[in-house]
Design an enzyme around this catalytic site. Structure first.
Site, short mmCIF file in Angstrom:
data_model
loop_
_atom_site.label_atom_id
_atom_site.label_comp_id
_atom_site.label_asym_id
_atom_site.label_seq_id
_atom_site.Cartn_x
_atom_site.Cartn_y
_atom_site.Cartn_z
N ASP A 62 0.97 -1.29 -0.05
CA ASP A 62 0.15 0.14 0.31
C ASP A 62 0.98 1.25 0.37
OD1 ASP A 62 -2.55 1.58 0.57
OD2 ASP A 62 -1.36 1.96 2.59
N LEU A 63 0.25 2.40 -0.41
CA LEU A 63 1.13 3.84 -0.31
C LEU A 63 1.17 4.50 0.30
CD1 LEU A 63 3.09 5.56 -1.80
CD2 LEU A 63 0.77 6.26 -3.08
N ASP A 64 -0.16 4.88 0.82
CA ASP A 64 -0.49 6.04 2.14
C ASP A 64 -0.29 5.27 3.59
OD1 ASP A 64 -0.90 7.99 3.65
OD2 ASP A 64 -3.08 8.02 3.05
N THR A 76 1.56 10.19 3.69
CA THR A 76 1.01 11.35 2.78
C THR A 76 -0.85 11.44 3.41
OG1 THR A 76 -0.22 10.07 1.32
CG2 THR A 76 1.50 11.47 0.06
N LYS A 132 -8.69 6.45 5.91
CA LYS A 132 -7.61 6.22 5.20
C LYS A 132 -7.82 4.88 4.34
CE LYS A 132 -3.70 7.39 8.88
NZ LYS A 132 -2.93 7.50 10.01
N GLY A 133 -7.00 5.17 3.49
CA GLY A 133 -7.33 3.66 2.32
C GLY A 133 -8.74 3.28 1.55
N VAL A 134 -9.56 4.97 1.85
CA VAL A 134 -10.37 4.86 0.93
C VAL A 134 -10.46 6.13 -0.50
CG1 VAL A 134 -12.98 5.98 1.14
CG2 VAL A 134 -11.82 5.11 2.99
N ARG A 169 -11.11 8.72 -3.61
CA ARG A 169 -11.12 9.87 -2.96
C ARG A 169 -12.68 10.07 -2.94
NH1 ARG A 169 -9.03 12.94 -7.54
NH2 ARG A 169 -7.56 11.82 -7.70
N SER A 218 -2.33 0.50 -4.01
CA SER A 218 -2.53 1.79 -3.18
C SER A 218 -4.40 1.91 -3.90
CB SER A 218 -2.17 2.77 -3.44
OG SER A 218 -2.41 4.65 -3.60
N ALA A 219 -4.95 2.98 -2.94
CA ALA A 219 -6.03 3.51 -3.80
C ALA A 219 -6.07 4.79 -4.79
CB ALA A 219 -7.69 3.83 -2.47
N SER A 220 -4.77 4.78 -4.68
CA SER A 220 -4.56 6.78 -4.53
C SER A 220 -4.18 6.66 -6.25
CB SER A 220 -3.72 6.92 -4.09
OG SER A 220 -3.96 8.81 -4.28
N LYS A 221 -4.95 7.32 -7.10
CA LYS A 221 -4.51 7.71 -8.35
C LYS A 221 -3.70 8.97 -8.78
CE LYS A 221 -9.41 7.14 -10.03
NZ LYS A 221 -10.36 8.25 -10.42
N ASN A 222 -3.18 8.80 -7.85
CA ASN A 222 -1.80 9.73 -7.50
C ASN A 222 -0.83 9.16 -8.04
OD1 ASN A 222 -2.71 13.10 -7.81
ND2 ASN A 222 -4.20 12.90 -6.16
N LYS A 224 -10.78 -0.66 -1.26
CA LYS A 224 -10.83 -2.42 -0.48
C LYS A 224 -11.99 -1.80 0.21
CE LYS A 224 -5.59 -1.23 -0.65
NZ LYS A 224 -4.88 0.31 -0.17
N GLU A 255 0.05 -3.85 4.33
CA GLU A 255 -0.87 -2.17 4.93
C GLU A 255 -1.06 -2.01 6.31
OE1 GLU A 255 -3.92 -0.95 3.94
OE2 GLU A 255 -3.97 -1.49 2.00
N ASP A 256 -1.56 -0.66 6.41
CA ASP A 256 -1.87 0.30 6.86
C ASP A 256 -3.18 0.34 7.97
OD1 ASP A 256 -2.49 2.48 5.25
OD2 ASP A 256 -2.57 4.38 6.90
P1 B16 Z 1 -6.29 10.47 -4.16
P2 B16 Z 1 -3.83 4.48 0.15
C1 B16 Z 1 -5.07 5.98 0.28
O1 B16 Z 1 -4.07 5.82 -0.56
C2 B16 Z 1 -5.51 7.43 1.11
O2 B16 Z 1 -5.61 6.17 2.52
C3 B16 Z 1 -6.61 7.77 0.85
O3 B16 Z 1 -6.73 8.90 2.05
C4 B16 Z 1 -6.98 8.60 -0.39
O4 B16 Z 1 -8.90 8.85 -0.70
C5 B16 Z 1 -6.89 7.51 -1.03
O5 B16 Z 1 -5.43 6.51 -1.47
C6 B16 Z 1 -7.56 8.33 -2.81
O6 B16 Z 1 -5.39 9.01 -3.08
O7 B16 Z 1 -7.37 10.95 -3.89
O8 B16 Z 1 -4.83 10.52 -4.70
O9 B16 Z 1 -6.76 9.33 -5.49
O10 B16 Z 1 -3.61 4.23 1.22
O11 B16 Z 1 -4.68 3.42 -0.67
O12 B16 Z 1 -1.84 3.93 -0.77
MG MG Z 2 -2.84 2.84 3.41
#
Ligand code: B16
Ligand code: MG
Length: 223
Positions: free
Chosen positions: A10-12, A18, A46-48, A50, A115-119, A146, A170-171
């Protein structure tokens, strides 16, 4: 225990923290809408993904908005967030992560992001870790968040490794559940009270070698 051929991170909260930047940007948005939310509530994000995060925040603030308004708000938050992550650098890699990744590479263990993050690609490039991953699966590749295992199953598939030969780090509790539902070994990074369903929980990667992890997982079973 099955032979472990890949690790999915996982990233964040695992590679970098982040969450603090997400919190600042979401809070700014909530404040603009006339309410605030606590750090404790922020934990639930966290992990949820956008849009799911935005829906939760709007619920806390008692706001009922149209889809169009929500899309505009999510874009605004993301602009602020992207601006804040531009200053990230290698110093923000969580302690112990780099030596652990180096060890995996030396031992021929495949490495994916999940990771859930698009960034995620931008963040990995900013901190100088992008090239260390054999596959990067993030919010741009998934349709369901997730605790659904999609993000991790896609990671295993991209690496050409059976899920039962993967360890997920994972956190977030939802991420641990996703790994377990995907039939993978699940290692929690953080609080054992929150991550109790994981096969193993460690506070961080500091002082942990791959052998430590394998030994601690030796009696664990995957579905
Ligand atoms: P973005 P992870 C998650 O990262 C974050 O924990 C969560 O707070 C955020 O809303 C999600 O990525 C989406 O991020 O807005 O950058 O697409 O823990 O899955 O690495
Ligand atoms: Mg995380």
């Amino acid at each position: 225990m099955n032979p472990v051929k890949a690790c999915i991170f996982d990233l964040d909260g695992v590679i970098v923290d982040t969450a603090v930047y997400h919190y600042q940007a979401w809070r700014r948005l909530a404040n603009d809408l006339g309410f605030d939310f606590s750090e404790q509530e922020n934990e639930k994000l966290k992990g949820v993904g956008r849009m799911d995060s935005l829906n939760l925040i709007l619920q806390w603030g008692g706001k009922d908005l149209s889809e169009e308004e929500k899309m505009a708000l999510a874009a605004k938050k993301n602009d602020w967030y992207v601006e804040s992550i531009q200053q990230m650098n290698g110093e923000e890699i969580l302690e112990g992560v780099l030596p652990f990744l180096e060890e995996l590479q030396q031992r021929g263990i495949r490495i994916s992001l999940g990771s859930a993050s698009k960034n995620a690609p931008v963040i990995l490039k900013r901190v100088g870790l992008y090239d260390r991953f054999d596959a990067i699966i993030d919010g741009n590749h998934t349709t369901i968040g997730k605790p659904h295992p999609q993000v991790f199953l896609k990671g295993a598939e991209a690496l050409g490794v059976e899920p039962s030969h993967c360890i997920v780090f994972e956190d977030a509790a939802k991420g641990i559940d996703a790994a377990l539902r995907g039939g993978m070994y699940a290692v929690g990074i953080g609080n054992p009270a929150v991550l109790h369903r994981a096969h193993l929980v460690i506070p961080s990667f500091v002082g942990r070698s791959f052998d430590h992890i394998l030994e601690a997982l030796s009696t664990a079973k995957v579905a």
